[in-house]
Design an enzyme around this catalytic site. Structure first.
Site, PDB file in Angstrom:
ATOM      1  CB  THR A 144      26.314  70.430  83.173  1.00 20.77           C
ATOM      2  OG1 THR A 144      27.056  71.528  82.654  1.00 20.77           O
ATOM      3  CG2 THR A 144      25.054  70.240  82.343  1.00 20.77           C
ATOM      4  CE  LYS A 168      25.488  73.971  81.277  1.00 24.02           C
ATOM      5  NZ  LYS A 168      26.539  73.326  80.424  1.00 24.02           N
ATOM      6  CB  THR A 179      27.679  81.443  75.462  1.00 22.66           C
ATOM      7  OG1 THR A 179      28.535  80.668  76.267  1.00 22.66           O
ATOM      8  CG2 THR A 179      26.626  82.080  76.291  1.00 22.66           C
ATOM      9  CD  GLU A 258      34.385  71.716  82.562  1.00 20.31           C
ATOM     10  OE1 GLU A 258      33.304  71.106  82.573  1.00 20.31           O
ATOM     11  OE2 GLU A 258      35.299  71.473  81.737  1.00 20.31           O
TER      12      GLU A 258
END
Length: 386
Positions: A144, A168, A179, A258
């Protein structure tokens, strides 16, 4: 370098237009039902992908895993559940297996239904016997906001059996089970019950020890399938190979958090028990003040002390006996002068930072992983749906 799936598995990777022009539909299938195990989120806003996969794994077998990325299909009520069931039914029909042998995983935006016309068109194009072998292609298809695909592989003992894994996840990561999405595959022959027991231990030491932002996903899924094509293996060798693959994927997830620029590893030892070591490690790696200090290369060990101190129910932790280190350098209780602080600042500018805490409450230990907190994380998540 191309990495192939273990013997007995094939894959199909495609773009079906869930959100953009990147691949978003992945099916990994065995030739028949095989031993399988899974660990899933404990979120109270669990998605239908988790509900269905839990149900379909009750008998300890599965033939296929289908992953839809960029749409979580969560919090859509009965319609969302029906959409997920239709996806599973369609994949099962194409593969010629029972719907109960298909697992489903899905992550992405919450509160939006699958674009079912596109999903069902993608299912209709699924080969009856997926023949793809490229693990990296499958890893890219489940991404993603990941910036790189996450792949790991290991040999079981002396071979020829292998373990290969893809994962991912870079945000909404504080697993309360396993996870995000992780799919591990092996061609080792192993009974379902043993596979389940071993996999749960592996998950607890790896995926359950990673955190990017303290937020547990609604869709966390970690599954393992064993085709048996390479024959029987020693159980301890299989567990070691699964641990190596899951451990590598865990570190890759933390490194690709991120906006992240630095991988943070927190090792806690001399603890009363593993649970205490893990609790303290998570308190440190999850602290926004610790994460921003690492990002700014500020060797402010007081923030680590603060994070340890937050574990107020652990009354056996005595600040007079705790030792804190950045890398190999002790920073508490040994005093650090200005010259050493400058050296430590250089250390914190590296790609990997290790914080080592010794509690002196026992002999247990645990290692957890996370990442620094940057303005990039804020921007990614402030603009996620807009």
């Amino acid at each position: 370098m191309t990495i192939e799936l273990p013997a007995g598995f094939g894959c199909h990777v495609a773009n079906i237009g869930v959100k953009d022009a990147t691949d978003d539909f992945v099916v990994i299938a065995a030739e028949q039902p095989v031993p399988a195990a899974g660990v899933f989120t404990r979120s109270r806003f669990v998605g239908p992908s988790v509900t269905i996969s839990r149900r379909n794994l009750v008998d300890g077998t599965a033939q296929a895993v289908v992953v839809v990325s960029k749409n979580a299909n969560v919090a859509n009520g009965p319609d969302g559940h029906a959409d997920a069931e239709a996806l599973v039914d369609g994949v099962a029909e194409r593969l010629g297996c029972a719907p109960g042998e298909v697992l489903v995983a899905s992550t992405g935006v919450i509160g939006r239904r699958y674009p079912m016309e596109r999903v069902l068109a993608g299912v209709a194009a699924l080969p009856h016997r997926p023949s793809g072998r490229d693990v990296r292609a499958a890893a890219r298809g489940i991404m993603t906001t990941d910036t790189v695909e996450k792949v790991a592989t290991a040999t079981v003992g002396g071979g020829p059996a292998r373990v290969v894994g893809i994962a991912k996840g870079v945000g909404m990561i504080e697993p309360d089970m396993a996870t995000m999405i992780a799919v591990l595959l092996t061609d080792a022959a192993v009974p379902s019950a043993l596979l389940d027991t071993v996999f749960r231990r592996v998950v607890d030491d790896t995926f359950n020890c990673v955190s990017v932002d303290t937020d547990t996903s609604t869709s966390d899924t970690a599954v393992v399938l064993a085709s048996g094509a390479a024959g029987a293996v020693d159980a301890s060798d299989l567990e070691a190979a699964l641990l190596a693959v899951a451990g590598s994927l865990t570190r890759q997830i933390a490194r690709d958090g991120e906006g992240a620029e630095t991988l943070i590893e927190v090792h806690v030892d001399r603890a009363r028990d593993r649970e205490q070591a893990k609790r303290v490690g998570k308190a440190v790696v999850n602290s926004p003040l610790v994460k921003t200090a690492v990002h700014g290369a500020d060797p402010n060990w007081g923030r680590v002390a603060m994070a340890i101190g937050k574990c107020s129910d652990d009354t056996d932790i005595d600040q007079e006996r705790v030792v804190i280190r950045f890398g190999d350098r002790e920073v508490y209780p040994t005093a650090v002068d200005d010259t050493e602080l400058a050296t430590l600042s250089d250390y914190l500018r590296g790609d990997d930072v290790r914080i080592h805490v010794s509690l002196d409450t026992g002999a247990a230990e645990c290692t957890v992983w996370g990442c620094d907190l940057t303005d990039g994380y804020v921007r990614i998540n402030a603009d996620y749906t807009t």
